[in-house]
Design a protein around this motif. Structure first.
Motif, PDB file in Angstrom:
ATOM      1  N   LEU A  19       0.828  -1.210   0.000  1.00 30.25           N
ATOM      2  CA  LEU A  19       0.000   0.000   0.000  1.00 30.25           C
ATOM      3  C   LEU A  19       0.863   1.262   0.000  1.00 30.25           C
ATOM      4  O   LEU A  19       0.795   2.082   0.888  1.00 30.25           O
ATOM      5  CB  LEU A  19      -0.910   0.009   1.228  1.00 30.25           C
ATOM      6  N   GLN A  20       1.648   1.442  -1.026  1.00 29.03           N
ATOM      7  CA  GLN A  20       2.492   2.623  -1.129  1.00 29.03           C
ATOM      8  C   GLN A  20       1.873   3.698  -2.027  1.00 29.03           C
ATOM      9  O   GLN A  20       2.538   4.658  -2.377  1.00 29.03           O
ATOM     10  CB  GLN A  20       3.881   2.238  -1.654  1.00 29.03           C
ATOM     11  N   GLY A  21       0.600   3.517  -2.362  1.00 25.62           N
ATOM     12  CA  GLY A  21      -0.071   4.498  -3.217  1.00 25.62           C
ATOM     13  C   GLY A  21      -0.214   5.847  -2.536  1.00 25.62           C
ATOM     14  O   GLY A  21      -0.086   5.978  -1.323  1.00 25.62           O
ATOM     15  N   VAL A  22      -0.506   6.876  -3.334  1.00 22.72           N
ATOM     16  CA  VAL A  22      -0.621   8.226  -2.796  1.00 22.72           C
ATOM     17  C   VAL A  22      -2.070   8.630  -2.529  1.00 22.72           C
ATOM     18  O   VAL A  22      -2.307   9.703  -1.961  1.00 22.72           O
ATOM     19  CB  VAL A  22       0.036   9.260  -3.747  1.00 22.72           C
ATOM     20  N   ASP A  23      -3.021   7.773  -2.907  1.00 21.66           N
ATOM     21  CA  ASP A  23      -4.416   8.146  -2.670  1.00 21.66           C
ATOM     22  C   ASP A  23      -4.731   8.013  -1.176  1.00 21.66           C
ATOM     23  O   ASP A  23      -4.030   7.339  -0.424  1.00 21.66           O
ATOM     24  CB  ASP A  23      -5.359   7.279  -3.519  1.00 21.66           C
ATOM     25  N   SER A  24      -5.787   8.676  -0.763  1.00 23.14           N
ATOM     26  CA  SER A  24      -6.097   8.755   0.670  1.00 23.14           C
ATOM     27  C   SER A  24      -6.459   7.395   1.274  1.00 23.14           C
ATOM     28  O   SER A  24      -6.112   7.111   2.415  1.00 23.14           O
ATOM     29  CB  SER A  24      -7.212   9.759   0.924  1.00 23.14           C
ATOM     30  N   ARG A  25      -7.129   6.547   0.522  1.00 21.75           N
ATOM     31  CA  ARG A  25      -7.488   5.224   1.052  1.00 21.75           C
ATOM     32  C   ARG A  25      -6.249   4.377   1.312  1.00 21.75           C
ATOM     33  O   ARG A  25      -6.149   3.705   2.332  1.00 21.75           O
ATOM     34  CB  ARG A  25      -8.422   4.480   0.098  1.00 21.75           C
ATOM     35  N   SER A  26      -5.306   4.408   0.404  1.00 17.57           N
ATOM     36  CA  SER A  26      -4.064   3.660   0.598  1.00 17.57           C
ATOM     37  C   SER A  26      -3.312   4.173   1.815  1.00 17.57           C
ATOM     38  O   SER A  26      -2.801   3.396   2.619  1.00 17.57           O
ATOM     39  CB  SER A  26      -3.163   3.759  -0.630  1.00 17.57           C
ATOM     40  N   ARG A  27      -3.252   5.484   1.969  1.00 13.32           N
ATOM     41  CA  ARG A  27      -2.565   6.070   3.140  1.00 13.32           C
ATOM     42  C   ARG A  27      -3.262   5.674   4.431  1.00 13.32           C
ATOM     43  O   ARG A  27      -2.609   5.343   5.415  1.00 13.32           O
ATOM     44  CB  ARG A  27      -2.505   7.590   3.014  1.00 13.32           C
ATOM     45  N   GLN A  28      -4.596   5.708   4.434  1.00 12.36           N
ATOM     46  CA  GLN A  28      -5.338   5.346   5.642  1.00 12.36           C
ATOM     47  C   GLN A  28      -5.135   3.875   5.996  1.00 12.36           C
ATOM     48  O   GLN A  28      -4.904   3.535   7.160  1.00 12.36           O
ATOM     49  CB  GLN A  28      -6.830   5.631   5.453  1.00 12.36           C
ATOM     50  N   LEU A  29      -5.224   3.008   4.998  1.00 15.55           N
ATOM     51  CA  LEU A  29      -5.004   1.584   5.245  1.00 15.55           C
ATOM     52  C   LEU A  29      -3.574   1.313   5.721  1.00 15.55           C
ATOM     53  O   LEU A  29      -3.351   0.524   6.632  1.00 15.55           O
ATOM     54  CB  LEU A  29      -5.302   0.763   3.994  1.00 15.55           C
ATOM     55  N   ARG A  30      -2.609   1.985   5.099  1.00 15.31           N
ATOM     56  CA  ARG A  30      -1.218   1.810   5.501  1.00 15.31           C
ATOM     57  C   ARG A  30      -1.020   2.275   6.947  1.00 15.31           C
ATOM     58  O   ARG A  30      -0.348   1.609   7.737  1.00 15.31           O
ATOM     59  CB  ARG A  30      -0.283   2.566   4.555  1.00 15.31           C
ATOM     60  N   TYR A  31      -1.646   3.379   7.321  1.00 14.65           N
ATOM     61  CA  TYR A  31      -1.551   3.882   8.694  1.00 14.65           C
ATOM     62  C   TYR A  31      -2.151   2.870   9.676  1.00 14.65           C
ATOM     63  O   TYR A  31      -1.558   2.586  10.722  1.00 14.65           O
ATOM     64  CB  TYR A  31      -2.260   5.230   8.827  1.00 14.65           C
ATOM     65  N   ILE A  32      -3.313   2.325   9.337  1.00 10.81           N
ATOM     66  CA  ILE A  32      -3.959   1.335  10.207  1.00 10.81           C
ATOM     67  C   ILE A  32      -3.063   0.107  10.377  1.00 10.81           C
ATOM     68  O   ILE A  32      -2.881  -0.394  11.489  1.00 10.81           O
ATOM     69  CB  ILE A  32      -5.340   0.935   9.641  1.00 10.81           C
ATOM     70  N   ILE A  33      -2.495  -0.360   9.291  1.00  6.32           N
ATOM     71  CA  ILE A  33      -1.630  -1.543   9.353  1.00  6.32           C
ATOM     72  C   ILE A  33      -0.379  -1.247  10.181  1.00  6.32           C
ATOM     73  O   ILE A  33       0.009  -2.037  11.045  1.00  6.32           O
ATOM     74  CB  ILE A  33      -1.265  -2.021   7.936  1.00  6.32           C
TER      75      ILE A  33
END
Length: 68
Positions: A19-33
C-alpha cells in the motif's frame, strides 16, 4: 513468541509495503496496518504474569481485617 504471531506480523508488513499508493485510502489503510504492527510490538513486550497457586497469608489477613 508464537509462530502465528510472527506470520501475522509478516503479512501486515507486506501489506503495508504493497500500500504505497498516494491516494487517501491507501494512506489510511497503511496507517492502520502500521499502527496495528506497533500495537502488536507493544503487547509482545509486556511481561506475562504467571498465575500463582500460592496464597499470601499476610495479604489475605490484611484484606480480611478491612472487611470486618
Amino acid at each position: 513468541m508464537p509462530p502465528t504471531y510472527v506470520l501475522a506480523r509478516d503479512h501486515l508488513q507486506r501489506a503495508a509495503t504493497i500500500l504505497q499508493g498516494v491516494d487517501s485510502r491507501s494512506r489510511q489503510l497503511r496507517y492502520i496496518i502500521e499502527r496495528t504492527i506497533s500495537l502488536m510490538d507493544e503487547t509482545r513486550q509486556e511481561p506475562r504474569s504467571r498465575a500463582a497457586n500460592v496464597l499470601d497469608f499476610a495479604a489475605f489477613r490484611e484484606s480480611r481485617v478491612g472487611s470486618d
